[in-house]
Design a protein around this motif. Sequence first.
Motif, PDB file in Angstrom:
ATOM      1  N   LEU A  31       0.845  -1.196   0.000  1.00  0.00           N
ATOM      2  CA  LEU A  31       0.000   0.000   0.000  1.00  0.00           C
ATOM      3  C   LEU A  31       0.877   1.242   0.000  1.00  0.00           C
ATOM      4  O   LEU A  31       1.908   1.288   0.671  1.00  0.00           O
ATOM      5  CB  LEU A  31      -0.897   0.005   1.242  1.00  0.00           C
ATOM      6  N   SER A  32       0.438   2.265  -0.734  1.00  0.00           N
ATOM      7  CA  SER A  32       1.235   3.473  -0.884  1.00  0.00           C
ATOM      8  C   SER A  32       0.390   4.552  -1.538  1.00  0.00           C
ATOM      9  O   SER A  32      -0.613   4.244  -2.176  1.00  0.00           O
ATOM     10  CB  SER A  32       2.442   3.138  -1.763  1.00  0.00           C
ATOM     11  N   PRO A  33       0.846   5.820  -1.458  1.00  0.00           N
ATOM     12  CA  PRO A  33       0.182   6.873  -2.232  1.00  0.00           C
ATOM     13  C   PRO A  33       0.394   6.711  -3.739  1.00  0.00           C
ATOM     14  O   PRO A  33      -0.302   7.322  -4.533  1.00  0.00           O
ATOM     15  CB  PRO A  33       0.871   8.156  -1.749  1.00  0.00           C
ATOM     16  N   TYR A 106       6.198  -2.327   8.161  1.00  0.00           N
ATOM     17  CA  TYR A 106       6.233  -3.745   7.806  1.00  0.00           C
ATOM     18  C   TYR A 106       5.441  -4.488   8.873  1.00  0.00           C
ATOM     19  O   TYR A 106       5.855  -4.541  10.030  1.00  0.00           O
ATOM     20  CB  TYR A 106       7.672  -4.262   7.766  1.00  0.00           C
ATOM     21  N   HIS A 107       4.317  -5.061   8.485  1.00  0.00           N
ATOM     22  CA  HIS A 107       3.469  -5.819   9.399  1.00  0.00           C
ATOM     23  C   HIS A 107       3.812  -7.299   9.241  1.00  0.00           C
ATOM     24  O   HIS A 107       3.670  -7.851   8.146  1.00  0.00           O
ATOM     25  CB  HIS A 107       1.991  -5.607   9.053  1.00  0.00           C
ATOM     26  N   PHE A 108       4.259  -7.928  10.312  1.00  0.00           N
ATOM     27  CA  PHE A 108       4.664  -9.335  10.282  1.00  0.00           C
ATOM     28  C   PHE A 108       3.570 -10.215  10.877  1.00  0.00           C
ATOM     29  O   PHE A 108       2.933  -9.844  11.859  1.00  0.00           O
ATOM     30  CB  PHE A 108       5.953  -9.540  11.084  1.00  0.00           C
ATOM     31  N   ASP A 109       3.391 -11.397  10.289  1.00  0.00           N
ATOM     32  CA  ASP A 109       2.413 -12.354  10.803  1.00  0.00           C
ATOM     33  C   ASP A 109       3.070 -13.273  11.842  1.00  0.00           C
ATOM     34  O   ASP A 109       4.246 -13.092  12.198  1.00  0.00           O
ATOM     35  CB  ASP A 109       1.758 -13.152   9.668  1.00  0.00           C
ATOM     36  N   GLU A 119       3.326   2.295   2.943  1.00  0.00           N
ATOM     37  CA  GLU A 119       4.166   3.489   2.839  1.00  0.00           C
ATOM     38  C   GLU A 119       3.379   4.769   3.084  1.00  0.00           C
ATOM     39  O   GLU A 119       2.201   4.850   2.765  1.00  0.00           O
ATOM     40  CB  GLU A 119       4.750   3.609   1.426  1.00  0.00           C
ATOM     41  N   THR A 120       4.104   5.764   3.594  1.00  0.00           N
ATOM     42  CA  THR A 120       3.610   7.138   3.628  1.00  0.00           C
ATOM     43  C   THR A 120       4.708   8.015   3.029  1.00  0.00           C
ATOM     44  O   THR A 120       5.887   7.681   3.112  1.00  0.00           O
ATOM     45  CB  THR A 120       3.298   7.626   5.058  1.00  0.00           C
ATOM     46  N   TRP A 121       4.317   9.119   2.409  1.00  0.00           N
ATOM     47  CA  TRP A 121       5.271  10.046   1.797  1.00  0.00           C
ATOM     48  C   TRP A 121       5.041  11.443   2.363  1.00  0.00           C
ATOM     49  O   TRP A 121       3.919  11.792   2.722  1.00  0.00           O
ATOM     50  CB  TRP A 121       5.064  10.143   0.300  1.00  0.00           C
ATOM     51  N   ASP A 122       6.090  12.270   2.363  1.00  0.00           N
ATOM     52  CA  ASP A 122       5.912  13.668   2.755  1.00  0.00           C
ATOM     53  C   ASP A 122       5.748  14.574   1.533  1.00  0.00           C
ATOM     54  O   ASP A 122       5.800  15.784   1.631  1.00  0.00           O
ATOM     55  CB  ASP A 122       7.049  14.151   3.654  1.00  0.00           C
ATOM     56  N   ILE A 123       5.528  13.969   0.386  1.00  0.00           N
ATOM     57  CA  ILE A 123       5.248  14.693  -0.853  1.00  0.00           C
ATOM     58  C   ILE A 123       3.861  14.241  -1.314  1.00  0.00           C
ATOM     59  O   ILE A 123       3.508  13.076  -1.162  1.00  0.00           O
ATOM     60  CB  ILE A 123       6.326  14.391  -1.920  1.00  0.00           C
ATOM     61  N   SER A 124       3.097  15.169  -1.848  1.00  0.00           N
ATOM     62  CA  SER A 124       1.764  14.782  -2.318  1.00  0.00           C
ATOM     63  C   SER A 124       1.876  14.061  -3.654  1.00  0.00           C
ATOM     64  O   SER A 124       2.845  14.241  -4.406  1.00  0.00           O
ATOM     65  CB  SER A 124       0.864  16.013  -2.461  1.00  0.00           C
ATOM     66  N   LEU A 125       0.889  13.270  -3.952  1.00  0.00           N
ATOM     67  CA  LEU A 125       0.840  12.580  -5.232  1.00  0.00           C
ATOM     68  C   LEU A 125       0.820  13.605  -6.368  1.00  0.00           C
ATOM     69  O   LEU A 125       1.464  13.404  -7.403  1.00  0.00           O
ATOM     70  CB  LEU A 125      -0.399  11.681  -5.296  1.00  0.00           C
ATOM     71  N   THR A 126       0.129  14.718  -6.172  1.00  0.00           N
ATOM     72  CA  THR A 126       0.069  15.771  -7.187  1.00  0.00           C
ATOM     73  C   THR A 126       1.454  16.349  -7.439  1.00  0.00           C
ATOM     74  O   THR A 126       1.857  16.535  -8.586  1.00  0.00           O
ATOM     75  CB  THR A 126      -0.913  16.881  -6.758  1.00  0.00           C
ATOM     76  N   GLU A 127       2.218  16.636  -6.369  1.00  0.00           N
ATOM     77  CA  GLU A 127       3.580  17.155  -6.528  1.00  0.00           C
ATOM     78  C   GLU A 127       4.450  16.183  -7.316  1.00  0.00           C
ATOM     79  O   GLU A 127       5.200  16.587  -8.208  1.00  0.00           O
ATOM     80  CB  GLU A 127       4.243  17.378  -5.168  1.00  0.00           C
TER      81      GLU A 127
END
Length: 170
Positions: A31-33, A106-109, A119-127
């Motif tokens: 998962l990610s932007p 990272y989610h471990f079972d 993931e998370t980003w400090d930049i927008s998808l638009t940027e």
Amino acid sequence: STIIGTPQLNKGYYVTGKLSTGIYRDDCWFLSPDPDLPIHGLRKYVGVASHLFDSKSSSSELLSLEQKNQIQDDTNLLIMATWRMSLTLKLPWRPRLPTFSGTTLYHFDENHLVFRHEETWDISLTEAFLAMFELKTSDFDNLDKRLSTRLLIDHLGDPQDSCDDEDITT
């Protein structure tokens, strides 16, 4: 939370697409932007990730790696990586994205395999998207000339081809 370490890297799987597949479940969710995500399945993710960035001109730096407290019932272990990246996309004009930072959870079972990569980003998808089209005109100077020449040749014929007198009809 526990600090695992602060290694410094120049390249990583984000840049190369070569990740340690043995720690992921085959049915892992990524998962990610990023508009190419979410992706369900390790093979599919590796296939996409290995073709996104120019590894010669891209870099990633791992800033920290921490073990976090359990935050969900289905998570036995949660590790958070904090990173910074400078990326050049594998597109014909090789656009360079602005340097940005982010995190990966990272989610471990129960079998110690990653079942969720988030993931998370400090930049927008638009940027990020708009940066792909901030082109230098100098990058296209020669391309414009080559395209113009090619169009003329295709339309009028190659001026290098000599014309014999007998080919001319009146």
